[in-house]
Each structure stands twice: as C-alpha cells, then as structure tokens.
Design a protein around this motif. Structure first.
Motif, PDB file in Angstrom:
ATOM      1  N   PRO A 169       1.658  -6.076  13.230  1.00  0.00           N
ATOM      2  CA  PRO A 169       2.876  -6.519  13.925  1.00  0.00           C
ATOM      3  C   PRO A 169       3.938  -7.125  13.021  1.00  0.00           C
ATOM      4  CG  PRO A 169       1.006  -7.957  14.420  1.00  0.00           C
ATOM      5  CD  PRO A 169       0.454  -6.770  13.716  1.00  0.00           C
ATOM      6  N   ASP A 170       3.564  -7.793  11.973  1.00  0.00           N
ATOM      7  CA  ASP A 170       4.644  -8.508  11.272  1.00  0.00           C
ATOM      8  C   ASP A 170       4.758  -8.245   9.776  1.00  0.00           C
ATOM      9  OD1 ASP A 170       2.548  -9.981  10.327  1.00  0.00           O
ATOM     10  OD2 ASP A 170       2.897 -11.689  11.635  1.00  0.00           O
ATOM     11  N   ILE A 171       4.283  -7.099   9.336  1.00  0.00           N
ATOM     12  CA  ILE A 171       4.493  -6.745   7.918  1.00  0.00           C
ATOM     13  C   ILE A 171       5.462  -5.565   7.839  1.00  0.00           C
ATOM     14  CG2 ILE A 171       2.251  -7.582   7.103  1.00  0.00           C
ATOM     15  CD1 ILE A 171       1.347  -4.579   7.230  1.00  0.00           C
ATOM     16  N   PRO A 172       6.114  -5.398   6.695  1.00  0.00           N
ATOM     17  CA  PRO A 172       7.026  -4.256   6.554  1.00  0.00           C
ATOM     18  C   PRO A 172       6.261  -2.931   6.576  1.00  0.00           C
ATOM     19  CG  PRO A 172       7.452  -5.913   4.849  1.00  0.00           C
ATOM     20  CD  PRO A 172       6.173  -6.300   5.517  1.00  0.00           C
ATOM     21  N   ILE A 173       6.721  -2.020   7.424  1.00  0.00           N
ATOM     22  CA  ILE A 173       6.171  -0.654   7.463  1.00  0.00           C
ATOM     23  C   ILE A 173       7.274   0.285   6.976  1.00  0.00           C
ATOM     24  CG2 ILE A 173       5.385   1.213   8.980  1.00  0.00           C
ATOM     25  CD1 ILE A 173       4.065  -0.867  10.753  1.00  0.00           C
ATOM     26  N   ILE A 174       6.876   1.202   6.094  1.00  0.00           N
ATOM     27  CA  ILE A 174       7.863   2.113   5.502  1.00  0.00           C
ATOM     28  C   ILE A 174       7.589   3.545   5.937  1.00  0.00           C
ATOM     29  CG2 ILE A 174       9.008   2.825   3.360  1.00  0.00           C
ATOM     30  CD1 ILE A 174       7.870   0.373   1.973  1.00  0.00           C
ATOM     31  N   ALA A 175       8.542   4.135   6.675  1.00  0.00           N
ATOM     32  CA  ALA A 175       8.430   5.541   7.066  1.00  0.00           C
ATOM     33  C   ALA A 175       8.713   6.418   5.847  1.00  0.00           C
ATOM     34  CB  ALA A 175       9.414   5.843   8.178  1.00  0.00           C
ATOM     35  N   ILE A 215       0.884  -1.170   0.000  1.00  0.00           N
ATOM     36  CA  ILE A 215       0.000   0.000   0.000  1.00  0.00           C
ATOM     37  C   ILE A 215       0.916   1.213   0.000  1.00  0.00           C
ATOM     38  CG2 ILE A 215      -1.769   1.277   1.253  1.00  0.00           C
ATOM     39  CD1 ILE A 215      -2.694  -1.337   2.516  1.00  0.00           C
ATOM     40  N   SER A 216       0.824   2.033  -1.055  1.00  0.00           N
ATOM     41  CA  SER A 216       1.771   3.147  -1.209  1.00  0.00           C
ATOM     42  C   SER A 216       1.595   4.197  -0.109  1.00  0.00           C
ATOM     43  CB  SER A 216       1.569   3.825  -2.561  1.00  0.00           C
ATOM     44  OG  SER A 216       1.991   2.974  -3.600  1.00  0.00           O
ATOM     45  N   SER A 217       2.667   4.931   0.141  1.00  0.00           N
ATOM     46  CA  SER A 217       2.680   6.036   1.112  1.00  0.00           C
ATOM     47  C   SER A 217       1.561   7.011   0.812  1.00  0.00           C
ATOM     48  CB  SER A 217       3.995   6.821   0.984  1.00  0.00           C
ATOM     49  OG  SER A 217       5.093   5.959   0.924  1.00  0.00           O
ATOM     50  N   LEU A 271       8.170  -5.587  -5.964  1.00  0.00           N
ATOM     51  CA  LEU A 271       6.853  -5.396  -5.363  1.00  0.00           C
ATOM     52  C   LEU A 271       6.022  -4.489  -6.276  1.00  0.00           C
ATOM     53  CD1 LEU A 271       7.500  -4.617  -1.558  1.00  0.00           C
ATOM     54  CD2 LEU A 271       7.258  -6.852  -2.681  1.00  0.00           C
ATOM     55  N   ALA A 272       4.701  -4.553  -6.062  1.00  0.00           N
ATOM     56  CA  ALA A 272       3.788  -3.687  -6.814  1.00  0.00           C
ATOM     57  C   ALA A 272       2.984  -2.871  -5.801  1.00  0.00           C
ATOM     58  CB  ALA A 272       2.857  -4.528  -7.677  1.00  0.00           C
ATOM     59  N   GLY A 273       3.005  -1.540  -5.977  1.00  0.00           N
ATOM     60  CA  GLY A 273       2.340  -0.666  -5.012  1.00  0.00           C
ATOM     61  C   GLY A 273       1.053  -0.059  -5.551  1.00  0.00           C
ATOM     62  N   PHE A 274       0.063   0.051  -4.672  1.00  0.00           N
ATOM     63  CA  PHE A 274      -1.232   0.648  -5.024  1.00  0.00           C
ATOM     64  C   PHE A 274      -1.512   1.815  -4.094  1.00  0.00           C
ATOM     65  CE2 PHE A 274      -1.368  -3.601  -6.627  1.00  0.00           C
ATOM     66  CZ  PHE A 274      -2.142  -3.550  -7.772  1.00  0.00           C
ATOM     67  N   GLY A 295      -1.148  -9.550   4.440  1.00  0.00           N
ATOM     68  CA  GLY A 295       0.290  -9.737   4.248  1.00  0.00           C
ATOM     69  C   GLY A 295       0.911  -8.798   3.225  1.00  0.00           C
ATOM     70  N   TRP A 296       0.397  -7.581   3.155  1.00  0.00           N
ATOM     71  CA  TRP A 296       0.981  -6.562   2.277  1.00  0.00           C
ATOM     72  C   TRP A 296       1.940  -5.684   3.084  1.00  0.00           C
ATOM     73  CZ3 TRP A 296      -2.173  -4.014  -2.146  1.00  0.00           C
ATOM     74  CH2 TRP A 296      -3.018  -4.954  -2.767  1.00  0.00           C
ATOM     75  N   ALA A 297       2.943  -5.108   2.443  1.00  0.00           N
ATOM     76  CA  ALA A 297       3.727  -4.047   3.066  1.00  0.00           C
ATOM     77  C   ALA A 297       2.895  -2.771   3.052  1.00  0.00           C
ATOM     78  CB  ALA A 297       5.024  -3.831   2.295  1.00  0.00           C
ATOM     79  N   ILE A 298       3.248  -1.818   3.915  1.00  0.00           N
ATOM     80  CA  ILE A 298       2.489  -0.570   3.955  1.00  0.00           C
ATOM     81  C   ILE A 298       3.430   0.624   4.097  1.00  0.00           C
ATOM     82  CG2 ILE A 298       2.092  -0.813   6.462  1.00  0.00           C
ATOM     83  CD1 ILE A 298      -0.594   0.672   5.998  1.00  0.00           C
TER      84      ILE A 298
END
Ligand SMILES: Cc1cc2nc3c(=O)[nH]c(=O)nc-3n(C[C@H](O)[C@H](O)[C@H](O)COP(=O)(O)O)c2cc1C
Ligand SMILES: Cc1cc2nc3c(=O)[nH]c(=O)nc-3n(C[C@H](O)[C@H](O)[C@H](O)COP(=O)(O)O)c2cc1C
Ligand SMILES: Cc1cc2nc3c(=O)[nH]c(=O)nc-3n(C[C@H](O)[C@H](O)[C@H](O)COP(=O)(O)O)c2cc1C
Ligand SMILES: Cc1cc2nc3c(=O)[nH]c(=O)nc-3n(C[C@H](O)[C@H](O)[C@H](O)COP(=O)(O)O)c2cc1C
Lengths: 347, 347, 347, 347
Positions: free
Chosen positions: A121-127, A68-70, A292-295, A93-96
């Motif tokens: 708790p266990d997916i990648p989070i991107i600041a 999920i894109s920023s 990865l593919a972001g939406f 199970g998506w990154a966010i």
C-alpha cells in the motif's frame, strides 16, 4: 486459442528459467564497483543504532534507498513472484518495479498479474513498458493504462536495443523514439523515467533524455545480467547463438554509467542497478551519485523458489551491509553517504 | 555462576581457535607492502655483524623495533599464552601488548592472566582496553586499574567498529568517544595510544587523535587478520554470516595506513601492524614511516601449540630478515633504515 | 687431509647440483625484459646474410656480443665443465668468465681447473675473485696471481652480500671495500671490473665504482638465478632456510639495473646478465644500453650433462635469435641495434 | 619430374594442415582490439533493418567492408578452397585475396588454381606476390602476369621477413626492395598495395611505402596467425624450432599497427587484418581507422572441411555482429562507424 498470448507466456517463463539456471552474466566486464573502496573512519562518533536509511525519491518518502528492479508479470507464475516481491518490499520499505506490462495492456485478462498494490500500500510502485513499443502502436493511452492498472507511482520506459536484436523477431525499429518518449513524459500524471536492461545509459543519451523532460533514469548498467546472453539461450538461430559470444563484454559498466549520467545532470533522480550484489555495492553506488540502488536477478531466486521470508532475509542482509558500511565510514544518514569523500579508486 | 565471565571465556577461546584454524584473512586486499621493494646497495661498506636493531620508543630504549601485538588474556589458556609471549619477548627484547583487559577490570580474579611483568622485567608492556568501553561504564579509574594490574608502561585503546557490529550483541555506540579518549590521555601517568584491530587508522582519525593528545598510534591495518571474518565464524546469525563476505576487502591496507597517519603527523610514535609476515615487511614498514613493527596472529600459533623455543625461533627469523634487509641496502642502524631512499614502488 | 679444500669442493659441487636440479629462481620478480618489445621494421632493406654480430669490448675485437658468465672451477668436475665451456666459447667467439678463483689462489694445486687458455686462444677470458676477500687477506698480489694463472684478459670482482649472509659461515664484512677495489683497479695490468651475482648493481654503486676507476661493470641482475635460494637449499640452519622465502622477490631486475648503471655512466663497458634466456633478451639488453650479454645457468646444463656439441647448439640458437631480431628491426650491425629506437615498453 | 613444383605443393599443403591443426597463435601478444570497447548508445534513433554495410574501396563499390585475406593457391586442394571462398565472397559481397601466385607465374600450368573470376564476377579480387621475389628474378612482367591470370582488380605485395628467416631455405635478401616496389606501383594498371603476413606494418614502413606510391596497405598485424610458429612446425632444424619460442610475442599488434599506419597517412586505403575473430573486432578496426577488415585463418577451416554453406554462415555471423555493433552505437552507415567517438580504451 490466442497464440501470441501463449508465445508471450512461453517467453516470460523461459526468461525466468534461463536467468536462474544458466550463466547469463557477461565475461571480461564487471560493474566497475569493485574498483572502488571506502576508506574507513576508525572513530565514527556515532551509534550503529542511530543510522538511518530513510530517503526521498521523486518526493516520495522512503524507508530505504532500495529498489527491486523491474522483472516480471503476465503469467500465473509471474503473478506469484510479483506477490512475493510486493509483500517483501512493503515489509522492508523498498520501491518495486514491475516487468514489462505490454502483454497486459494488449490483453486485459493479464492485468491481475501486475496488481500488487493491495500487498504494497505505501511503497513506490513503478510501471514498465518497452520504449520501442512507442513505434509499434503504443502511445499515451497505453502508457496511462499501464500506470492505472498497476496503481503505480511512476512509469519507466526501458531501452533494450540489443536484446531486441538478439531475440527472434524482436522489435528493432528504434527510429524517432526520443520525441515519442518526450510526448509520454509530458502527458502522464506520474513521473516518467527511462532505464536500460543491463547495458547502461550513456552520457549523450542521458543528456537527450533529460532535455526531453524525462524525470528519472535507471542506468541498469553492465556487469550483471546480460540480456544478449539470456536471449542466446532461447535462440534457435545459430548465427545469433554464436554471435552472442562476441558481445560478452558489451555494455557500459554500472559504475561508469552513473558517472556518465551525472556528468551533465546533477539533480535528476538516478537509480543505480545492474550487477549489484550487496549493500556495500549499493553504498558505493550512492556515494558515486545514485539516489536509489536496484537489485534484480539476485532477488529472483528467493522470490521463485522460496517463501517470502527467504526474500526478506536477503533484503535484510543488504540493509545490514549498507548500515555496516555507513557505520564503518561514519555516515549516519543517506545524505552523508551521498556526499562522502571516503569512496576512492583502489590503488 | 557468573554467566558473563563464562561467555567472555568462551569468546576468548573461540577467538584463538578460529584465528588459528579458519581462513580469517580478507580477500582482494593485502597489506600493500608487497607493492614496494628495496633497491639493494650492492656495496654496503659495512659488516653484517655491526648491524644494530636498537631503537627507542616513547623514550624507552629497546633492543629491537618489534612488538608482539595485543592478543589475549582473561582465561587460563590465555594466561599460558601470555607467559610464553612474555618470556620470548623478554629474551629477544621485543615490546609486548596484552589482550583486552576489560574482563579483568570487571572481575579482579582474572587479573593474574595479565600479570606478565615477572617474566618480562625490562621490556615495554602495553595494557589494552576497547575504546568503546568508555561509553559503557569505563573511565579514568578503570584505565588506571588496567595499567596498574599489568604494571604496564603504556595503555592502548583499541577501535574496532565493524568487529563490534559483526559480533553478536557487540557494543556499537561509538558516539562522542573522542573527548573521552582525550580525557584518558590527559589523566593517566603513562602514555596513552590508540590502535585499530585490522582495518587501519585513516588520515582524519589520526589527525583528530593527535589533536586530542593521544601519544602513539598503532595502525593495525588491513591485509592480515580480519575481525569481521573471525566474528562471522562465531555467528549464529545468518545475516551477519553472509554479510561478512561483502566485507572481505574492507579496510585500509597497512602500507596506506602508515602514509595516512604520517601525512600530517610527522613525529607521533607510530606502530605498523596488520598482516606483517616477516622482517622484510617490518623493514618496509619502518622505511615507510613507522617506528615499531607489530606481529599478531603469526606468533600466536607458536605460542599456543609449541614451546617458548619455537616462538623465539620465529622471532629470531624475523630479526635475521630485518638484519639481512638492512645489510642488503647498506643501513647499519634503524635510523638509517627509517630514512633510506631505497624503498620504491615496484615498477 | 686439507679440510678447507674438501669443504670448498663440496660447496662447489653442491652449487652446481642445486642450480641444475632445484627451483633457484626468485618469485614475483623477473628480469623486466619481458616488459619491452621491438617494433618490427616490415621492410628492413637488408639481407639476412649480411647481418654482423661483431663488436668490441674493452678494445678487444669480438665475433659476437656474448659472454658465458662466471660459474665454476676448483674441482675436477668443474675443470671438465670449464673445458667444455672454453671449447664452445672459442668455437663461437664468445667471451668467457671463470668461477671464483679464491680456492686456486690459496692452493695452487687447483690452478689447473682454471687453465682454459689452451682451448680458448683468442677470446676474452675473465678471471674472478669475490670482492669481499679483499677484507680477508686478499690484495693486489692475489688478484695478479689469479689473472696470471688463467692467462686472463680481465679480472672481475664479484659483490654478493646476501649470498654471504645466507651461506653458513659466509664472509660478511663488506666494510671499506670501495677503496680496496680502487687499489686493485689501479694496480693491475689488465682491466678490472665489478659484477653482482644475481641481485643487480644499483645506480649509486655504479657511480661509486666508476669514480673508483673500475673499468667495466656486469649488472648480473635479478630475474634469473637467486643465490639466496641456492644457499637456502644447502643450509642446515632453519632460520636461514625459512628466511629465504622473504627474499624471493629481492633484487634489482636486470632491465632496471642496466638503466641504473647507465644513468650517469654513458660509456663504461657494460655487461647485461641475470636471467637472460635467449637472443631476443640479449638484443633487448643491448638496445637498453649494454655492450655484451651474459648467460649463466642456462648453459650450465649442457656443459655438465651433454657434450660440447649440445653447448654449441644452444649458443648457435642464441646467435640465430639475435640475428633474426636484428633482421626483424632492420639493424645490420650491433651498433645499429644499440642505437635502435624500436625497443619500446609494452602498451 | 618437377621437384620444385612438388616442394611448393608440399609446402602449401603443410601450411594449410598446420594452420588448421596446430597452435599457431603467438603467446603474450594479442591484437590489442580487446583493450577497446564501444560505449553503447542506448537510444540509437534508427531501425536495425536500415543499417547499411556498403562502402567503397579504391573506387570500387562494395556491399560490405570485409575481405577474405590472401591464403592459398597452387595445388588442387588450394583450387577447391579458392572456389569455395570465391563463391561465398561473391554471395556475400566480400573482397577476396589470393595466396601467393609465385608458383603459377613460374609454372603456368598452375594458373587455373587462381582463376576464380568465373565464380566471383563483381567483387574485388586481389592478386598476391611476395615482395622479396623482386630480388629473385621477379619484375613488372611477372606482376602483370599475376594480375592478368587472376583477372584481379589489385595486386598486393606481401612482406614476410621473419617467415622467410624461419623457413628452411627462405628468400631472405630484402635489400633495396623499396625502389623495386615503387617500380611495380608505377608500372601496373591496377592499384598496388603492400601487406604483412601477421607481424604488422610499422609507422616508418608505412610512410616509406606511401612515399613510394603504394596505393593501399593491409596491416596484417600480430595477435592472430604467427607465421614464425607455422614455419617452426615444418622445420627439421632444431635451432629454428627452439628459437621460434623466443618470438612467440613478436610483432606489432593489429590495433597498434592501424594507428601506426594512420599516424601520418590519413587517406591511404587501409585494410585491418591479423587475428580478427568477429564483427565486433571488425567494427573496432574500422572505428580505429581502417577501411576494410580482413579475415584469414578463421575462414579457412570452413572452406576446407565443410561446404560453401558453412562458410557463408560464418560470414553472415560476422556481418550480423557488425550490424548489431552499429545498431548498439547508433551508426547507420560505415561512414558513421568510421567517425564514431564511441570507441574508447577500456578503463
Ligand atoms: C528475469 C528478468 C526479467 C526482466 N524483465 C525486465 C522487464 O520486463 N523490463 C525491464 O525494464 N527490465 C527487465 N529486466 C532487467 C532488470 O530490470 C535489470 O535492469 C537488470 O536485470 C540488471 O540488474 P541485475 O544485474 O541486478 O539483474 C529483467 C531482468 C530479469 C533478471
Ligand atoms: C587472537 C587475536 C586476539 C586479538 N585480541 C585483540 C585485543 O584484545 N585487543 C586489541 O587491541 N587487538 C586484538 N587483536 C588484534 C591484533 O592486536 C592486531 O591488531 C591484528 O591482529 C592485526 O595484526 P596481524 O595481522 O599480525 O594479526 C587480536 C588479534 C588476534 C589474532
Ligand atoms: C652454478 C653457478 C656458479 C656461479 N659462480 C659464480 C662465481 O663463482 N663468481 C661469480 O661472480 N658469479 C658466479 N655465478 C653467477 C653468475 O655469474 C651470474 O651472474 C648469475 O648466475 C646470473 O645469471 P643467470 O641468471 O644467467 O644464471 C654463478 C652462477 C651459477 C649458476
Ligand atoms: C594458410 C594461410 C596461408 C597464407 N598465405 C598467404 C599468402 O600466400 N600471401 C599472403 O600475403 N598472406 C598469406 N597469409 C596471411 C594472411 O593473409 C593474413 O595476413 C594472416 O593470416 C593474418 O590474418 P589471420 O590472423 O586472420 O589469419 C596466409 C595465411 C594463412 C592462414
């Protein structure tokens, strides 16, 4: 009363409103993904149920190759949106990615709007921080603060030249940013990446970024949300409003941007985003070279108006489309999709 | 009460209703035949009346190079449709394919719906079974049973990956099918072929099939009926319904599929079908490399709603168009059409 | 009562009515001339008034490189049309073709409808017979008769395969015509040419015709009037009516047909026609290799409904467009236009 | 009463009225600039505020690379338009072209309508005469007179073949003009250039002009105002009115004309004009090889109907678009833009 906080809040709210209600896509420009098509494998010799979407990104195991894109943060509404997005991302199970955290770094009271780790708790989070802020008082400390505040796994710095130019009083000094980005990449404990916001990363920029030690790139290419158009709706300045029209077809289309980054950088972790509409687009992006593919905006509507269930349904649709594509070409794993020779330019 | 029989009946009826009443064609995808055109021969040096459509297919003499594609069976309505199709095919000398015979193999009471030999004594009849059934209890015996039941001259196994995926509770285990297809091809007394159902046969699949001993191929390419769209109309599952949109341009166009099969297989008997609309399309298909040209949904409407006469008129129109094309390029026989150098890509 | 005369009259009248009132152009096919454009010469170094359109065709001096294409005759109305066309052609120095003279050869009473020499004393008049008639009782004598009756300078035999096929009871035996055409070409005192009627002459046919001694060719290419469509409006036969649709894009476009004929025949006198709309099209045709440019249906409306003045105005418009084109590229003479390198494919 | 003065006045007034109110653009022809796009530089390493538009043209220092194209003069209204244009050009640092000065040379009473130097003290002013007048009594003296009258820095001679042809009683003798242009270029104290009026300068003409000593060229290419169409609105002559339609796609598109001139002339000062709509078009023109970018009809509306402020706003918009483009590709100076490799043909 903290006027700048109020202004930030107003801007964030407007961004969301405009993104959802106005025509903020470019014209005469598309992602370019529609020019490709998969040659089906009529006899795939596998079972649909066996297909696996699991992959790794920057050494993190992931259940899906999706992000999920920023997008947002910094206001109460944004906080709720982030909660919805985080719950859904965790479930599927998506990154966010988080929206720009500048406001929260400047004013810790807003920090809570980015604190989604409890739901994810266990997916990648991107600041997320605007790279240009490195020319306006931001440095290693502020970046670390953003990562810690969000308990993030990575930091992405966004490049958004023309958004700043079309925005009233934007931060438009992009001088000497590369060395500052290099400084951040070398000093943080988490991987640091760079993204655009919908105009794409070009070949030369990609080369300079990887030389500077940037650890991942998100193309955020053209063909989807155009931030020049978004800002033109907010503008009171007639010159900028009218000028936006001349930039309707500006940008490097997502498909071309994937090629541009991959040209000389075969292994840098790469996110494709910008205008992706479904799991077929995502599969094409991966077959073209992305990891990865972001939406972005596509998911925003569900996150704002509806409940988490609606959001999850959208994400499941995208997953189903990806699986159906993989089945249709006989790829049982993401790795096979990535190396498939069945994606060709339409005749 | 035999629920599964009822369900099958419902499905077959729905397939026909949806095919005839809804928009079940892909979007942004065509057969590709419209990209070709014949360079006329202004002085053909032959008489229109001399033109002959006769040909052979798998050593059978045929009056025309046409086929009514596999469509239906298993219900009372289907039985009437099959009767109409058979009477017309016999009258005009077309080959005829039967719809999937699985239901009748599983329940012999339904056998009568496929028994058209009495109305079509001397044209090729093609029995039909889904290849994927070989992973679900079907084997040589069931295939033989289908052929015998229909007094068929050949058997065709259909591949339909994405139809099964988009169908509620479809049979989606396509593992290890090739060796099973090989087994059938080696064990039956009649020629065994393979077809798709509207997404086309690709080059690699064609090569594997011929290596496995398959004796003919029907491309059933994209550009006509899309079974993903047909199934999306039947679906109650929102995910599949919405996902179908992302697959509107899925598939290998019929013209490209002919090339794909012929690439490494110069002599395998080849049927072109999928989206053919008229005798000019049929002539193009043959000039591109096919031996027969198949028509599906186009004929269904006449077979359902009108009498056999209407169906015959449609078929005569197609024949007339084929003859006029052959006259227009100076080809007196199918052989000459097949080797004509007058079909070129449009400028 | 002479039924066949009545039928011929009815057919001729219908042809005119349908040509003028119905949509008789092909679809998805154009002359191809619109794909070319002239690169202007901004500084032509000549005076507009100096530009000369004069040329020669088959050793006849002509004031312009234009032709009124073969259209009609055989009825009272046709006679009046031919009179209008002849008066205008004489006034402006165009060549003129007559419609098929078969009826008048078979019934001398109709001869007067083709006798236009009195109004057109010094321009080329072209007599016209369907080549296929050479398989139906026509020979050297009938051809000579046509030429004499019309006091014509040349005879053109038209090829019209698909028109005959789509016409009720058309003459569709085109066997062994080439040697018969050769016979006519060798036996007449005037030059004998061959034309199509709107589907174009292809390379191989052109080569065979020139080898057989044919002295000029008129491509009558596709992109203008489609005789398949004209005949479909007249037809009571549903098969032909519906089949016409499959042939909407049939034919060799005029521009391509010029290339096709010129490929191996550098010097045969060549007329470009079929879909020409104005003097720019005519100039393009000549720059592509033609010697004359023919206009058919475009002029018919003026000839039927209005007076000779209206017809002359149309022809003067075409002339003016040709002159303006020549001025715009700096060509003072037809010879220079013919050898100009300023015609290029559009980018 | 001076009838020819009255006629000239009427013509000039009509030109303006028609240009502003009628559809005077070509059809099926564009500038070609829309086929190019800039590949953004996501990380430009410069500050938006640093970007400089300053440049030189024929040794004159200029604040911007922009020109208001030659448009009007000779009447009271034209005088006011010229005043508005001059005030705005001075304010923003654009060069300015005057409309054809023939009338004022022939009748000095009209001289005041071109005397804008008082409002535009330090920007380049370009005097304007139709080159064809050199065949109608104009020579070195008249050209010098025009330059002096306007206190101009340069003289441009315009070529307008087809405008003269489509105009009632136009001056259409373009014989032997090149040597006369050469004479003017050698005899004046100011640089002498040549321009078209919307049909473009072709390669051969450019080569001949530079050989003749012409010091600058303005392509005035196709894709914007078509003077054939403008004149067709004025015409009472049905032939010219109808013929104009055949010339709707006539001309050399601006982008192609830049290439054509630059092909063999690497250093001649070059102005791109004809159909430019905004600063992105201007930037593309410069990246393709032009030194200045000219805007005509686009600015006329503001100059006529509104006040100088409106005009200045339009010009500031164009400037802003140019700056944003340069920022978006990382070019800080016009020189960098001119040598940028980021302009590519759209895929
Ligand atoms: C409402 C909204 C807010 C966004 N805010 C940010 C942001 O703060 N930081 C950032 O890097 N990108 C931001 N983006 C850009 C997205 O991350 C993404 O790159 C872009 O929208 C293209 O993807 P899309 O076409 O799928 O929306 C935002 C996008 C939207 C729609
Ligand atoms: C109503 C209908 C039922 C069909 N059923 C079958 C089937 O049972 N087995 C099969 O192999 N193909 C089946 N097909 C596919 C056709 O055989 C054919 O491959 C496909 O429709 C493409 O051709 P068209 O575009 O001319 O319809 C069916 C098609 C239709 C329209
Ligand atoms: C009403 C009509 C009658 C025609 N009759 C003849 C004919 O008798 N013989 C012939 O060779 N061509 C005939 N033609 C064909 C024309 O000569 C010409 O080749 C064709 O119409 C293409 O040109 P166009 O598109 O300018 O009409 C006829 C055309 C029209 C419109
Ligand atoms: C109203 C009007 C008057 C013009 N008058 C002249 C003129 O007198 N001399 C000249 O060289 N060009 C003249 N032009 C042509 C312009 O200089 C320019 O080359 C042309 O309009 C193409 O640019 P545009 O598409 O931006 O209008 C005129 C254009 C307009 C619109």
């Amino acid at each position: 009363m903290d006027i700048s906080k109020d202004l930030t809040e107003k801007r964030k709210t407007e961004h969301i409103r405009i993104s959802l209600n106005e025509d903020v896509e470019g014209k005469n420009i598309t992602t370019g993904l529609e020019n490709y098509r998969f040659i089906p494998n009529a006899l795939p010799e596998l079972s649909f149920d066996e297909i696996s979407l699991s992959t790794t990104f920057l050494n993190k195991q992931m259940r899906t190759p999706f992000l999920i894109s920023s997008m947002t943060g910094g206001t109460d509404t944004a906080y709720q949106i982030n909660q919805h997005l985080a719950l859904a991302a965790q479930e599927k199970g998506w990154a966010i990615g988080l929206g720009s955290m500048r406001a929260a770094v400047e004013n810790e009271d807003l920090g809570y709007t980015f604190q989604i780790r409890k739901w994810a708790p266990d997916i990648p989070i991107i600041a997320n921080i605007g790279a240009v802020q490195l020319n306006y008082d931001f440095g290693v400390d502020q970046c670390k603060q953003a990562v810690e505040m969000a308990e993030a796994d990575m930091l992405v710095l966004h490049l958004n030249t023309l958004q700043e130019v079309f925005q009233p009083e934007g931060d438009t000094n992009f001088s000497n940013l590369l060395s500052k980005i290099e400084g951040i990449a070398n000093s943080l404990d988490v991987p640091v990446g760079v993204k655009e916001v919908g105009m794409g990363i070009d070949e030369k920029t990609a080369d300079r970024l990887t030389s500077a030690g940037v650890q991942f790139i998100d193309v955020a290419g053209a063909g989807g949300t155009s931030w020049i158009q978004v800002e033109s709706y907010r503008s009171n300045d007639n010159i900028r409003k009218e000028a936006a029209e001349a930039f309707l077809d500006w940008g490097l289309p997502t498909a071309e941007s994937i090629f541009a980054v991959r040209k000389n950088n075969f292994s840098i972790p790469l996110i494709a985003s910008g205008g992706l509409k479904n799991g077929v687009d995502a599969a094409k992006s991966i077959a073209l070279g992305a990891d990865l593919a972001g939406f972005g905006r596509l998911l925003l509507a569900s996150a704002v108006e509806k409940d988490v269930e609606a959001l999850i349904l959208q994400m499941e649709r995208i997953e189903f489309e990806m699986r159906a594509t993989m089945f249709g070409i006989g790829a049982g794993h993401i790795e096979e999709l990535a190396h498939s020779e069945r994606l060709v330019k339409k005749a």
